[in-house]
Design a protein around this motif. Structure first.
Motif, PDB file in Angstrom:
ATOM      1  N   ILE A   1     -80.991 -51.164  49.740  1.00 50.58           N
ATOM      2  CA  ILE A   1     -80.762 -50.682  48.376  1.00 50.58           C
ATOM      3  C   ILE A   1     -79.278 -50.361  48.250  1.00 50.58           C
ATOM      4  CG2 ILE A   1     -81.401 -48.975  46.626  1.00 50.58           C
ATOM      5  CD1 ILE A   1     -83.916 -48.363  48.265  1.00 50.58           C
ATOM      6  N   THR A   2     -78.652 -50.838  47.177  1.00 45.69           N
ATOM      7  CA  THR A   2     -77.225 -50.583  47.005  1.00 45.69           C
ATOM      8  C   THR A   2     -76.848 -50.580  45.527  1.00 45.69           C
ATOM      9  OG1 THR A   2     -74.987 -51.342  47.570  1.00 45.69           O
ATOM     10  CG2 THR A   2     -76.643 -53.034  47.206  1.00 45.69           C
ATOM     11  N   ASN A   3     -75.771 -49.838  45.224  1.00 47.58           N
ATOM     12  CA  ASN A   3     -75.209 -49.891  43.874  1.00 47.58           C
ATOM     13  C   ASN A   3     -73.936 -50.737  43.836  1.00 47.58           C
ATOM     14  OD1 ASN A   3     -73.286 -48.246  45.047  1.00 47.58           O
ATOM     15  ND2 ASN A   3     -73.937 -46.384  44.022  1.00 47.58           N
ATOM     16  N   VAL A   4     -73.612 -51.377  44.956  1.00 50.45           N
ATOM     17  CA  VAL A   4     -72.448 -52.267  45.023  1.00 50.45           C
ATOM     18  C   VAL A   4     -72.919 -53.667  44.652  1.00 50.45           C
ATOM     19  CG1 VAL A   4     -70.593 -53.187  46.455  1.00 50.45           C
ATOM     20  CG2 VAL A   4     -71.407 -50.841  46.817  1.00 50.45           C
ATOM     21  N   MET A   5     -72.679 -54.053  43.412  1.00 50.87           N
ATOM     22  CA  MET A   5     -73.223 -55.298  42.898  1.00 50.87           C
ATOM     23  C   MET A   5     -72.630 -56.529  43.578  1.00 50.87           C
ATOM     24  SD  MET A   5     -75.373 -54.060  40.784  1.00 50.87           S
ATOM     25  CE  MET A   5     -75.944 -55.496  39.886  1.00 50.87           C
TER      26      MET A   5
ATOM     27  N   ASN B   1     -79.795 -63.100  54.885  1.00 47.58           N
ATOM     28  CA  ASN B   1     -80.012 -63.927  53.688  1.00 47.58           C
ATOM     29  C   ASN B   1     -81.092 -63.356  52.762  1.00 47.58           C
ATOM     30  OD1 ASN B   1     -79.666 -66.099  51.962  1.00 47.58           O
ATOM     31  ND2 ASN B   1     -81.213 -67.334  52.998  1.00 47.58           N
ATOM     32  N   PRO B   2     -80.866 -62.174  52.202  1.00 46.17           N
ATOM     33  CA  PRO B   2     -81.944 -61.508  51.455  1.00 46.17           C
ATOM     34  C   PRO B   2     -82.193 -62.108  50.077  1.00 46.17           C
ATOM     35  CG  PRO B   2     -79.909 -60.255  51.264  1.00 46.17           C
ATOM     36  CD  PRO B   2     -79.624 -61.392  52.203  1.00 46.17           C
ATOM     37  N   SER B   3     -83.446 -62.038  49.652  1.00 40.67           N
ATOM     38  CA  SER B   3     -83.736 -62.277  48.238  1.00 40.67           C
ATOM     39  C   SER B   3     -83.275 -61.042  47.470  1.00 40.67           C
ATOM     40  CB  SER B   3     -85.228 -62.517  48.027  1.00 40.67           C
ATOM     41  OG  SER B   3     -85.976 -61.378  48.410  1.00 40.67           O
ATOM     42  N   LYS B   4     -83.121 -61.142  46.166  1.00 41.89           N
ATOM     43  CA  LYS B   4     -82.533 -60.038  45.405  1.00 41.89           C
ATOM     44  C   LYS B   4     -83.439 -59.597  44.257  1.00 41.89           C
ATOM     45  CE  LYS B   4     -77.913 -61.761  46.482  1.00 41.89           C
ATOM     46  NZ  LYS B   4     -78.446 -62.931  47.212  1.00 41.89           N
ATOM     47  N   ILE B   5     -83.500 -58.281  44.089  1.00 43.24           N
ATOM     48  CA  ILE B   5     -84.140 -57.678  42.921  1.00 43.24           C
ATOM     49  C   ILE B   5     -83.060 -56.876  42.210  1.00 43.24           C
ATOM     50  CG2 ILE B   5     -85.889 -56.085  42.065  1.00 43.24           C
ATOM     51  CD1 ILE B   5     -87.569 -56.720  44.525  1.00 43.24           C
ATOM     52  N   VAL B   6     -82.753 -57.250  40.977  1.00 43.33           N
ATOM     53  CA  VAL B   6     -81.674 -56.594  40.242  1.00 43.33           C
ATOM     54  C   VAL B   6     -82.258 -55.657  39.187  1.00 43.33           C
ATOM     55  CG1 VAL B   6     -79.650 -56.925  38.773  1.00 43.33           C
ATOM     56  CG2 VAL B   6     -80.143 -58.560  40.613  1.00 43.33           C
ATOM     57  N   PHE B   7     -81.847 -54.392  39.250  1.00 44.18           N
ATOM     58  CA  PHE B   7     -82.236 -53.396  38.246  1.00 44.18           C
ATOM     59  C   PHE B   7     -81.166 -53.383  37.153  1.00 44.18           C
ATOM     60  CE2 PHE B   7     -85.181 -52.336  41.364  1.00 44.18           C
ATOM     61  CZ  PHE B   7     -86.006 -51.272  40.993  1.00 44.18           C
ATOM     62  N   LYS B   8     -81.545 -53.821  35.982  1.00 46.37           N
ATOM     63  CA  LYS B   8     -80.593 -53.855  34.872  1.00 46.37           C
ATOM     64  C   LYS B   8     -80.317 -52.439  34.361  1.00 46.37           C
ATOM     65  CE  LYS B   8     -81.939 -58.487  33.317  1.00 46.37           C
ATOM     66  NZ  LYS B   8     -82.488 -59.283  32.197  1.00 46.37           N
TER      67      LYS B   8
ATOM     68  N   LEU C   1     -80.504 -54.341  44.019  1.00 44.73           N
ATOM     69  CA  LEU C   1     -79.184 -54.093  43.448  1.00 44.73           C
ATOM     70  C   LEU C   1     -79.293 -53.399  42.096  1.00 44.73           C
ATOM     71  CD1 LEU C   1     -78.139 -57.707  44.198  1.00 44.73           C
ATOM     72  CD2 LEU C   1     -76.763 -55.831  45.063  1.00 44.73           C
ATOM     73  N   GLY C   2     -78.340 -52.534  41.816  1.00 46.31           N
ATOM     74  CA  GLY C   2     -78.307 -51.878  40.511  1.00 46.31           C
ATOM     75  C   GLY C   2     -77.288 -50.760  40.515  1.00 46.31           C
ATOM     76  N   ARG C   3     -76.707 -50.491  39.375  1.00 46.66           N
ATOM     77  CA  ARG C   3     -75.722 -49.422  39.260  1.00 46.66           C
ATOM     78  C   ARG C   3     -76.359 -48.065  39.562  1.00 46.66           C
ATOM     79  NH1 ARG C   3     -71.026 -52.038  39.778  1.00 46.66           N
ATOM     80  NH2 ARG C   3     -70.738 -53.656  38.199  1.00 46.66           N
ATOM     81  N   THR C   4     -75.520 -47.077  39.776  1.00 43.28           N
ATOM     82  CA  THR C   4     -76.002 -45.726  40.062  1.00 43.28           C
ATOM     83  C   THR C   4     -76.880 -45.212  38.924  1.00 43.28           C
ATOM     84  OG1 THR C   4     -73.999 -45.258  41.317  1.00 43.28           O
ATOM     85  CG2 THR C   4     -75.272 -43.362  40.555  1.00 43.28           C
TER      86      THR C   4
ATOM     87  N   GLY D   1     -72.148 -41.864  26.949  1.00 40.76           N
ATOM     88  CA  GLY D   1     -70.720 -42.059  26.716  1.00 40.76           C
ATOM     89  C   GLY D   1     -69.873 -41.678  27.914  1.00 40.76           C
ATOM     90  N   ILE D   2     -70.387 -40.771  28.742  1.00 40.77           N
ATOM     91  CA  ILE D   2     -69.639 -40.315  29.919  1.00 40.77           C
ATOM     92  C   ILE D   2     -70.001 -41.117  31.160  1.00 40.77           C
ATOM     93  CG2 ILE D   2     -69.260 -38.361  31.483  1.00 40.77           C
ATOM     94  CD1 ILE D   2     -69.865 -36.522  29.053  1.00 40.77           C
ATOM     95  N   ALA D   3     -71.302 -41.259  31.401  1.00 41.77           N
ATOM     96  CA  ALA D   3     -71.767 -41.833  32.670  1.00 41.77           C
ATOM     97  C   ALA D   3     -72.475 -43.167  32.524  1.00 41.77           C
ATOM     98  CB  ALA D   3     -72.688 -40.831  33.376  1.00 41.77           C
ATOM     99  N   GLY D   4     -72.499 -43.734  31.328  1.00 41.14           N
ATOM    100  CA  GLY D   4     -73.161 -45.017  31.133  1.00 41.14           C
ATOM    101  C   GLY D   4     -74.660 -44.906  31.361  1.00 41.14           C
ATOM    102  N   ALA D   5     -75.208 -45.874  32.112  1.00 42.47           N
ATOM    103  CA  ALA D   5     -76.663 -45.980  32.278  1.00 42.47           C
ATOM    104  C   ALA D   5     -77.220 -45.081  33.374  1.00 42.47           C
ATOM    105  CB  ALA D   5     -77.033 -47.434  32.567  1.00 42.47           C
TER     106      ALA D   5
END
Length: 380
Positions: A164-168, A189-196, A54-57, A234-238
């Protein structure tokens, strides 16, 4: 070679491609180590626990996964196991086609049922242990056949699945919508890896590292990269992909103008150009029915909801020889609202007439741009 002999600022433009795998991924060392260990566990045992990344775009999910695959591929015995990376689609058959291409086979686009397509793919895998990595797995759950494919992906003994998804909120969304039965949900029932998300300073460091591969020495200064990172954040974040796109367009503009250095002004021009491209790509990604409704609203805003559906149906029939029910148009309207294109505005219909509901474009949306873009897409 001196800069006077060059006609480009680029040393290696391919290093900006989404398919490019950098030798080093700043600020993703921990995630890379976890994934490499996971892949080696699969290579050794033929199994790995179902996992959701998981992680944002633009936070490095796909790049890190591809780097992990690159790091272990020399140790894979192709007679025993395989790692398949593919991009999911909201059509199950298209998802299966994407998987089939990695198996050196091609499924026909027409004339094949989902059941037959699924069987062909799994027959090609055979008894080998397969780790299937599905990027954009959230799209899979838009299909009415998602239960069928997820059952096979999670219940076959020789298959493991990484999504893999960007839908948190994907797991909550699946549970609320009930697109999967309790049996399949529990089986996955997946385990999760979160990309900050990256910070602005981390994005700046990433761009500095990548620019060394992309440009010749002296083309862009650290101060200019800091400026780019701050503006892009400022426009697109991370989203580091956005920053890399700005970097590439800045280089293209420098080449076009015959410049040997990238300045802050050039970065501003690149951002303006990229914003237009993103808007066009966003409109192009809409379904033709969503484009129809958006076109009507852009031309006639403000317009009553039932009138918008009526005009959209006329347009749809004129160019595509089909029409939709009001319920189907409501689905398209909700999609456009979620995408930030339109909104519903309530206003009084006059004494004793209650409230009326109009559809309007959001204030940030240029109606002329919408109209011209869709007319160009439709070649009107």
């Amino acid at each position: 070679m001196g800069s006077e002999y060059r006609n480009t600022v680029f040393k290696n433009r391919k290093a900006l491609s989404q398919r490019y795998i950098p030798k080093y991924l700043p600020y993703r060392e921990k995630e890379l180590k976890m994934l490499v260990n996971m892949l080696y566990s699969f290579i050794d045992s033929g199994f790995v626990r179902n996992t959701l990344i998981l992680g944002r775009t633009g936070v490095g999910k796909t790049a890190t996964v591809m780097k992990a695959i690159e790091d272990v591929k020399a140790d894979i015995n192709p007679d025993e196991s395989m790692i398949i990376y593919a991009i999911a689609d909201d059509s199950i058959k298209e998802t299966l086609r994407n998987i089939s291409l990695k198996l050196n086979m091609t499924l026909p686009k027409k004339g094949l049922s989902v059941f037959d397509a699924k069987n062909r793919v799994f027959n090609a895998i055979g008894n080998k242990n397969a780790l299937i990595i599905l990027d954009e797995i959230d799209k899979l759950f838009n299909s009415r056949y998602c239960e069928t494919i997820m059952y096979d992906l999670t219940r076959r003994e020789n298959l493991s699945l990484i999504g893999i998804t960007n839908v948190m909120t994907i797991m909550d969304d699946i549970m609320v919508s009930s697109v999967l039965s309790d049996r399949v949900y529990s089986s996955w029932n997946p385990s999760k890896i979160v990309f900050k998300p990256y910070s602005v300073n981390q994005i700046s460091d990433i761009i500095k590292q990548r620019s060394q591969e992309v440009f010749y020495d002296g083309v862009i200064s650290d101060e200019c990269i800091d400026y780019l990172a701050t503006k892009a954040y400022g426009i697109a974040g991370a989203d580091v992909r956005y920053s890399l796109d700005v970097l590439g367009i800045s280089g293209d503009l420098a080449d076009t103008l015959g410049l040997t250095e990238i300045s802050n002004d050039l970065i501003d021009k690149a951002i303006d150009e990229l914003e237009v491209k993103y808007q066009v790509d966003s409109i192009e990604s809409l379904s033709y029915t969503e484009q129809c409704l958006l076109y009507v609203i852009a031309k006639l805003s403000p317009i009553q909801i039932h009138k918008a559906y009526e005009y959209a149906n006329k347009l749809l029939y004129k160019y595509f020889k089909t029409s939709l029910s009001s319920r189907r148009w409501a689905d398209r309207r909700f999609s456009l609202e979620l995408a930030g294109y339109i909104k519903v505005v309530k206003h009084s219909g006059g004494r004793g007439r209650g409230l009326k509901h109009n559809l309007v474009l959001n204030e940030s949306i240029n109606p002329d741009f919408i109209v011209k873009t869709i007319e160009k897409l439709w070649k009107l």
